[in-house]
Design a protein around this motif. Structure first.
Motif, PDB file in Angstrom:
ATOM      1  N   ARG A   1      65.400  15.003  95.551  1.00  0.00           N
ATOM      2  CA  ARG A   1      64.566  13.839  95.753  1.00  0.00           C
ATOM      3  C   ARG A   1      64.054  13.905  97.188  1.00  0.00           C
ATOM      4  NH1 ARG A   1      65.414  10.011  91.690  1.00  0.00           N
ATOM      5  NH2 ARG A   1      64.705   8.287  93.008  1.00  0.00           N
ATOM      6  N   THR A   2      63.025  13.118  97.508  1.00  0.00           N
ATOM      7  CA  THR A   2      62.388  13.227  98.819  1.00  0.00           C
ATOM      8  C   THR A   2      62.257  11.871  99.488  1.00  0.00           C
ATOM      9  OG1 THR A   2      61.109  15.180  98.153  1.00  0.00           O
ATOM     10  CG2 THR A   2      60.276  13.929 100.031  1.00  0.00           C
TER      11      THR A   2
ATOM     12  N   GLN B   1      57.008  22.248 105.189  1.00  0.00           N
ATOM     13  CA  GLN B   1      58.125  21.454 104.673  1.00  0.00           C
ATOM     14  C   GLN B   1      57.726  20.476 103.565  1.00  0.00           C
ATOM     15  OE1 GLN B   1      59.989  19.772 108.170  1.00  0.00           O
ATOM     16  NE2 GLN B   1      60.756  21.757 108.860  1.00  0.00           N
ATOM     17  N   PRO B   2      56.604  19.723 103.680  1.00  0.00           N
ATOM     18  CA  PRO B   2      56.226  18.853 102.557  1.00  0.00           C
ATOM     19  C   PRO B   2      55.984  19.620 101.266  1.00  0.00           C
ATOM     20  CG  PRO B   2      55.065  18.187 104.545  1.00  0.00           C
ATOM     21  CD  PRO B   2      55.734  19.494 104.862  1.00  0.00           C
ATOM     22  N   ASP B   3      55.348  20.783 101.359  1.00  0.00           N
ATOM     23  CA  ASP B   3      55.113  21.597 100.166  1.00  0.00           C
ATOM     24  C   ASP B   3      56.427  22.100  99.590  1.00  0.00           C
ATOM     25  OD1 ASP B   3      53.051  23.080  98.463  1.00  0.00           O
ATOM     26  OD2 ASP B   3      54.303  24.741  99.174  1.00  0.00           O
ATOM     27  N   ASN B   4      57.333  22.541 100.450  1.00  0.00           N
ATOM     28  CA  ASN B   4      58.638  23.006  99.982  1.00  0.00           C
ATOM     29  C   ASN B   4      59.393  21.882  99.272  1.00  0.00           C
ATOM     30  OD1 ASN B   4      58.057  25.452 101.238  1.00  0.00           O
ATOM     31  ND2 ASN B   4      59.224  24.967 103.079  1.00  0.00           N
ATOM     32  N   ALA B   5      59.343  20.679  99.869  1.00  0.00           N
ATOM     33  CA  ALA B   5      60.036  19.534  99.271  1.00  0.00           C
ATOM     34  C   ALA B   5      59.448  19.197  97.912  1.00  0.00           C
ATOM     35  CB  ALA B   5      59.952  18.326 100.201  1.00  0.00           C
ATOM     36  N   TRP B   6      58.136  19.236  97.820  1.00  0.00           N
ATOM     37  CA  TRP B   6      57.452  18.937  96.558  1.00  0.00           C
ATOM     38  C   TRP B   6      57.889  19.919  95.470  1.00  0.00           C
ATOM     39  CZ3 TRP B   6      52.184  20.623  94.626  1.00  0.00           C
ATOM     40  CH2 TRP B   6      51.692  19.741  93.647  1.00  0.00           C
TER      41      TRP B   6
END
Length: 430
Positions: A367-368, A353-358
């Motif tokens: 935005r995150t 999920q963090p990679d996808n959000a980035w």
């Protein structure tokens, strides 16, 4: 007609793409059988597909402590493999071996650690899949490892320069997790394989990347036999149509903000719904909150008439009517949001999920806000920026045009048919 066994494990984000693939294969005259944990059997049967029991047989809804471990922001992936998948490897091997008897081809999920072992023993043609770009750990495509989310603050040019080093570090850590898989292979008289979590999971026949090409690739260090298909969408488990109450709410005013925690993070919501309602109040906006059954009574009591609180809804029908979508960045949810041409507020929890959000923020569609900073005032400010900055909507519409033009199910079925036609002659390995 071919008998095709499809094996997967995980939340609905790990299941729905394979349900979509199964339906596509059935429409072409094949006999798909989904080998999955028994708690998914009703969903599979409802779709009209064949079922065979798989493992691990642990219903995440009944084990909230395990869900918390698997969604730990730094150690979630380790928990998934070391505490769930590897301890059940023997059972998974036994069940999948039984399921593939009489099969003409097998389709595998990245978490199906037993699948390459069974394929080596049964000598069946198979097609492997990945669900997100992170799975490839490419040196040409910088990743954001879940254990180092701070890397998102590093300038992209620097990140690109050290992409190979970052990916290599991730591989070294994961290799230690996979040693029991190599030991299990040895107990069966099989030689060591390439890393079961990376190169070893890929079929020599074909590899399907079940996401949109807007994420980039294929890159030079991807498997030579990879095809990026586009997303395979299926959201019938969330209902086949919008409820009358939801339809009436949507028609009664401006497009709402939609909040969802997907099918896994919803089990550990914390104050997510409380802070979301505060953000709506600060913005003076309407909202739809997809809270799941457990939180429905409590959150419904807190909501004003400008917020509709429901258990679930089909994302593909709801998201296009939203002003923006707030979600944890599982590939299924974000793929549907991308197709819906709306800005997104990413709230990544763990794993990919963090990679996808980035990646979404680099595309200019999102935005995150990380869960530890998800507070009403901050959420309201981020949503205001999304809604008041025209470029987010413009980029969302441009990316949606690409996503909508992809035929994920058709492309994946084409590859499966080619492997069936080719028989037992694998494509060359990269």
């Amino acid at each position: 007609m071919a008998r095709i066994v499809i094996t997967t494990w995980g939340s609905f984000g790990d299941v729905n793409p394979y349900l979509a693939l199964g339906l596509g294969l059935r429409a072409r005259g094949h006999e798909p059988v989904l080998c999955m944990p028994p708690y998914y059997e009703p969903v599979i049967r409802q779709a009209g597909l064949g079922f065979a029991p798989g493992a691990p047989d642990a219903d995440p809804a009944l084990d909230p402590e395990m869900v918390r471990k698997c969604l730990h922001p730094y150690r979630g992936a380790e928990a998934i493999f070391r505490e769930v998948l590897i301890p059940s490897l023997g059972e998974a091997h036994e069940r999948l071996t039984a399921a593939v008897q009489g099969a003409d081809l097998v389709v595998t999920h990245p978490g199906a650690l037993a699948a390459p072992i069974v394929m080596a023993q049964q000598r069946l043609p198979w097609v492997s899949t990945v669900l997100s770009p992170l799975n490839f750990m490419s040196a040409h495509d910088p990743i954001l490892p879940p254990m180092a989310p701070w890397l998102r603050h590093v300038p992209y040019a620097v990140h690109l320069r050290y992409a190979d080093w970052i990916a290599g570090g991730g591989r070294q850590v994961a290799a230690r997790w996979m040693e029991p898989v190599q030991q299990f292979r040895a107990s069966l008289g099989l030689p060591r394989s390439k890393d079961p979590l990376f190169e070893g999971q890929h079929s020599p026949y074909a590899v399907l990347a079940l996401y949109s090409r807007v994420f980039g690739g294929p890159y030079p260090d991807y498997p030579a036999q990879v095809t990026i298909t586009g997303q395979l969408r299926y959201d019938a488990p969330h209902g086949e149509a919008l409820s009358p109450a939801l339809e009436a709410f949507l028609r009664a005013g401006d497009p709402p903000l939609v909040f969802t925690l997907g099918s896994s993070a919803v089990e550990m919501a914390g104050r997510f719904w409380d802070e979301s309602l505060e953000a709506l109040q600060r913005l003076g906006r309407r909202g739809v909150l997809l809270v799941g059954r457990k939180e429905l009574p409590r959150v419904a009591r807190l909501a004003t008439d400008r917020a509709l609180v429901v258990d679930a809804a089909p994302h593909s029908q709801l998201f296009p009517r939203a002003a923006a979508v707030v979600h944890p960045c599982g590939m299924g949810t974000l793929g549907t949001a991308l197709a819906s041409a709306v800005p997104q507020l990413a709230v990544p929890h763990a794993n990919d999920q963090p990679d996808n959000a980035w990646r979404l923020t680099r595309m200019g569609v999102a935005r995150t806000v990380y869960p530890t900073r998800y507070r009403g005032p901050r959420v309201a400010a981020e949503l205001r920026a999304l809604l008041d900055t025209p470029s987010y909507g413009e980029r969302a519409r441009a990316q949606a045009a690409v996503v909508q033009g992809e035929d994920g199910v058709g492309t994946a079925c084409d590859v499966v048919d080619r492997v069936l036609t080719r028989g037992a002659v694998p494509a060359p390995r990269s």
